[in-house]
Write a protein that holds these residues in place. Structure first.
Motif, PDB file in Angstrom:
ATOM      1  N   ARG A  16      12.639  -4.516  -0.733  1.00 29.64           N
ATOM      2  CA  ARG A  16      12.222  -4.325  -2.131  1.00 29.64           C
ATOM      3  C   ARG A  16      11.343  -3.080  -2.241  1.00 29.64           C
ATOM      4  O   ARG A  16      11.820  -2.022  -2.636  1.00 29.64           O
ATOM      5  CB  ARG A  16      11.531  -5.595  -2.636  1.00 29.64           C
ATOM      6  CG  ARG A  16      11.480  -5.682  -4.143  1.00 29.64           C
ATOM      7  CD  ARG A  16      10.379  -4.857  -4.769  1.00 29.64           C
ATOM      8  NE  ARG A  16       9.045  -5.303  -4.377  1.00 29.64           N
ATOM      9  CZ  ARG A  16       7.938  -4.602  -4.615  1.00 29.64           C
ATOM     10  NH1 ARG A  16       8.004  -3.432  -5.215  1.00 29.64           N
ATOM     11  NH2 ARG A  16       6.768  -5.043  -4.212  1.00 29.64           N
ATOM     12  N   ASP A  17      10.091  -3.143  -1.810  1.00 28.13           N
ATOM     13  CA  ASP A  17       9.229  -1.961  -1.911  1.00 28.13           C
ATOM     14  C   ASP A  17       9.776  -0.860  -0.996  1.00 28.13           C
ATOM     15  O   ASP A  17       9.832   0.314  -1.369  1.00 28.13           O
ATOM     16  CB  ASP A  17       7.794  -2.336  -1.501  1.00 28.13           C
ATOM     17  CG  ASP A  17       6.742  -1.535  -2.249  1.00 28.13           C
ATOM     18  OD1 ASP A  17       6.971  -0.330  -2.439  1.00 28.13           O
ATOM     19  OD2 ASP A  17       5.700  -2.086  -2.625  1.00 28.13           O
ATOM     20  N   HIS A 205      -1.448  -6.560  -0.150  1.00 31.67           N
ATOM     21  CA  HIS A 205      -0.281  -5.663  -0.291  1.00 31.67           C
ATOM     22  C   HIS A 205      -0.864  -4.256  -0.401  1.00 31.67           C
ATOM     23  O   HIS A 205      -1.382  -3.875  -1.453  1.00 31.67           O
ATOM     24  CB  HIS A 205       0.492  -6.060  -1.549  1.00 31.67           C
ATOM     25  CG  HIS A 205       1.664  -5.189  -1.874  1.00 31.67           C
ATOM     26  ND1 HIS A 205       2.966  -5.614  -1.773  1.00 31.67           N
ATOM     27  CD2 HIS A 205       1.735  -3.904  -2.302  1.00 31.67           C
ATOM     28  CE1 HIS A 205       3.784  -4.639  -2.145  1.00 31.67           C
ATOM     29  NE2 HIS A 205       3.066  -3.576  -2.467  1.00 31.67           N
ATOM     30  N   HIS A 207      -0.842  -0.003   0.134  1.00 28.22           N
ATOM     31  CA  HIS A 207      -0.052   1.224   0.283  1.00 28.22           C
ATOM     32  C   HIS A 207      -0.826   2.234   1.117  1.00 28.22           C
ATOM     33  O   HIS A 207      -2.056   2.158   1.247  1.00 28.22           O
ATOM     34  CB  HIS A 207       0.349   1.761  -1.096  1.00 28.22           C
ATOM     35  CG  HIS A 207       1.541   1.020  -1.631  1.00 28.22           C
ATOM     36  ND1 HIS A 207       2.838   1.422  -1.384  1.00 28.22           N
ATOM     37  CD2 HIS A 207       1.628  -0.128  -2.343  1.00 28.22           C
ATOM     38  CE1 HIS A 207       3.669   0.559  -1.952  1.00 28.22           C
ATOM     39  NE2 HIS A 207       2.962  -0.388  -2.535  1.00 28.22           N
ATOM     40  N   ASN A 241       4.309   1.370   2.686  1.00 31.86           N
ATOM     41  CA  ASN A 241       3.520   0.130   2.749  1.00 31.86           C
ATOM     42  C   ASN A 241       2.879   0.007   4.121  1.00 31.86           C
ATOM     43  O   ASN A 241       3.218   0.769   5.034  1.00 31.86           O
ATOM     44  CB  ASN A 241       4.463  -1.072   2.573  1.00 31.86           C
ATOM     45  CG  ASN A 241       4.917  -1.251   1.142  1.00 31.86           C
ATOM     46  OD1 ASN A 241       5.883  -0.654   0.693  1.00 31.86           O
ATOM     47  ND2 ASN A 241       4.215  -2.070   0.410  1.00 31.86           N
TER      48      ASN A 241
HETATM   49 ZN    ZN Z   1       3.915  -1.949  -3.571  1.00 27.46          ZN
END
Ligand code: ZN
Ligand code: KIV
Length: 522
Positions: A16-17, A205, A207, A241
């Motif tokens: 997804r990301d 989560h 980055h 990520n």
């Molecule tokens: Zn993200």
């Protein structure tokens, strides 16, 4: 000091990301292959995609939900009813489905991106979590851009999400802005403002815009989070990520100090990293922690001497624990179908029937050109076979005349998605340029090459070449990869696949915006 390790949930968002990285365009078969490997790796949750984003995304999430056993399967949804309904439908058949919904709590996002108000955000969170709970019991809620938001307002929104039944609360450092003690402090304050948070799983989560994604994730775990969202090879929006392999090996290697454990089978890490790199076309930098090709290489004489005497002098991890060694499986020209099938089985690929026939044909072609076929070669071949999706161009044949006395000339035959033969030729600056432009001429597409790379799968003069191409077509970038002992063939396969992926993206945009057209070649 011996500690009883506490379990940290590993939530993988490679599909997804990670898939949001520019130029990545995985088809459903490729996504399914990655998801199956993530299950073998032992991740707890797979975020399989963003189902409302496109029909292709929806189908991939649905296929993963139906076929991949073990991990929780989740789909992402904005805090809007149609998104949640689409995600619910996509994950419905999973053994353990989850819906992950999000809305921003920072004023920057609320004013400029959502052009909304704090009151609407609260209502959005309430309605979306309640709606998601009407479909599944496992609902994750993320206040996006939380680390740049007012902690008290974020706490109010989190409380609403918990009241409506959210079971996991994820606190994203969406733009990679936080520093570790600040991030930990934010989570500690949330616990103070929202005591009910102790009844949920708190998730991080992060980055990597400032290179702190792993450090921030660790700080979050030390502040009480028990789920880490991360991606293989650290891929994801912008700088990516938190890297799954770094988090997992950090917790495993420093369990003495930290006291946390995951359920990851670390011996699958290297292979997962290779498969993701191959299918996404995103290379792993040589000095990347844990999975870079130099992560266990010792250059200085002093280090080499030390490691030869005792590995632990200069190594904190053993390469075998991440599966970097032990790829000693070798097949040769005389190996039969049965040997190939069991070798593939050892690598985790169960192939039978037509798939085994195709694999055997490619294996024989390779064994004719290469003395020994290793585990790495087989892995590259099997992954290569996944790439020709339905409704793609495929390379039928090519000729390239190469000489140092005149410019190279290429002729190609490409089969169209409707199985028509398309012929093209071109005289280019070099053999690769000539064949790429001959493919443009055959398909009547004005694709522009953005990146081209060729690597050897293994060492040796007869090594398989693996080419990776990123191209642009009508404003869409897409990548493609190809494997062959002939590097021109590997390059042409990669180009044709990148073109198919780009065309799929352009068609999806054109379906959404009917005025836009593909640009034909002059
Ligand atoms: Zn993200
Ligand atoms: O970075 C982010 O905020 C996200 C959310 C959708 C969780 O990816």
């Amino acid at each position: 000091m011996d500690m009883d390790p506490e379990r940290v949930i590993i939530f993988d968002t490679t599909l997804r990301d990670g898939e949001q990285s520019p130029g990545i365009s995985l088809n459903a078969t490729e996504k399914l292959e990655i998801a199956n490997q993530l299950a073998r790796l032992g991740v707890d949750v797979i975020e399989a995609g963003f189902p409302i984003a496109s029909p292709g995304d929806f189908e991939a999430v649905q296929a993963i939900a139906r076929e991949v056993q073990g991990p929780v399967i989740t789909g992402l949804a904005r805090a809007q009813a149609p998104d949640i309904e689409r995600a619910a439908e996509a994950v419905r058949d999973a053994e353990r489905p989850r819906i992950h919904t999000f809305i921003s709590t920072s004023d920057i996002h609320i004013e400029h991106q959502l052009q909304s108000t704090r009151a609407d955000v609260k209502e959005g969170a309430r309605a979306s979590v309640a709606h998601a709970r009407s479909f599944v019991e496992d609902v994750e809620f993320s206040p996006m851009d939380a680390t740049r938001a007012d902690v008290e307002f974020t706490a109010e929104v989190v409380q609403i999400a918990i009241d409506e039944g959210a079971t996991t609360i994820n606190i994203p450092d969406t733009v990679g802005y936080a520093v570790p003690d600040e991030y930990a402090g934010f989570l500690t304050r949330l616990y103070e403002y929202v005591p009910d948070l102790r009844g949920c799983v708190l998730s991080v989560h992060c980055h990597d815009d400032l290179g702190l994604a792993v450090a921030n994730s660790l700080a979050g775990v030390r502040a009480g989070a028990r789920q880490v969202e991360c991606a293989i090879n650290g891929i994801g929006e912008r700088a990516g990520n938190a890297s799954l392999e770094e988090i997992v090996m950090l917790l495993a290697t420093r369990v003495d100090h930290l006291g946390y454990a995951t359920g990851v089978q670390t011996r699958e890490i290297a292979r997962t990293s290779r498969i993701v790199s191959r299918l996404t076309g995103y290379p792993v930098q040589p000095n990347k922690a844990v999975v870079g090709r130099n992560a266990f290489a010792h250059e200085s004489g002093i280090h080499q001497d030390g490691v030869l005497k005792e590995r632990t002098t200069f190594e904190i991890m053993d390469a075998t624990t991440i599966g970097l060694e032990g790829n000693d499986l070798v097949l040769g020209k005389h190996s039969g179908r049965h040997a190939l099938r069991s070798a593939l089985g050892e690598l985790g690929f169960e192939v039978d029937g037509q798939a085994l026939n195709t694999a055997f044909k490619r294996f024989k072609e390779l064994a004719d050109r290469k003395k020994t076929v290793t585990a790495m070669d087989l892995e590259a071949l099997v992954t290569d076979e996944l790439r020709d999706a339905l409704r793609s161009y495929t390379l039928a044949w090519f000729d390239v005349d190469v000489s140092n006395r005149r410019p190279p000339h290429a002729r190609v035959s490409v089969r169209s998605p409707d199985d028509e033969e398309l012929l093209g030729d071109f005289t280019g600056d070099g053999p690769v340029d000539a064949i790429f432009r001959a493919i443009n001429s055959a398909t009547k597409r004005e694709a522009r090459l953005r990146e081209f790379r060729i690597d050897a799968v293994t060492g040796g003069q007869d090594a398989l070449g693996e080419a990776s191409v990123v191209l642009e077509l009508a404003g869409q970038t897409a990548s493609g990869q190809g494997v062959s002992t002939d590097i021109i063939e590997a390059a042409a396969l990669a180009y044709v696949r990148a073109l198919s992926n780009a065309e799929r993206k352009v068609t999806a945009v054109a379906d959404a915006e009917p005025d836009r057209e593909l640009t034909p070649a002059p």
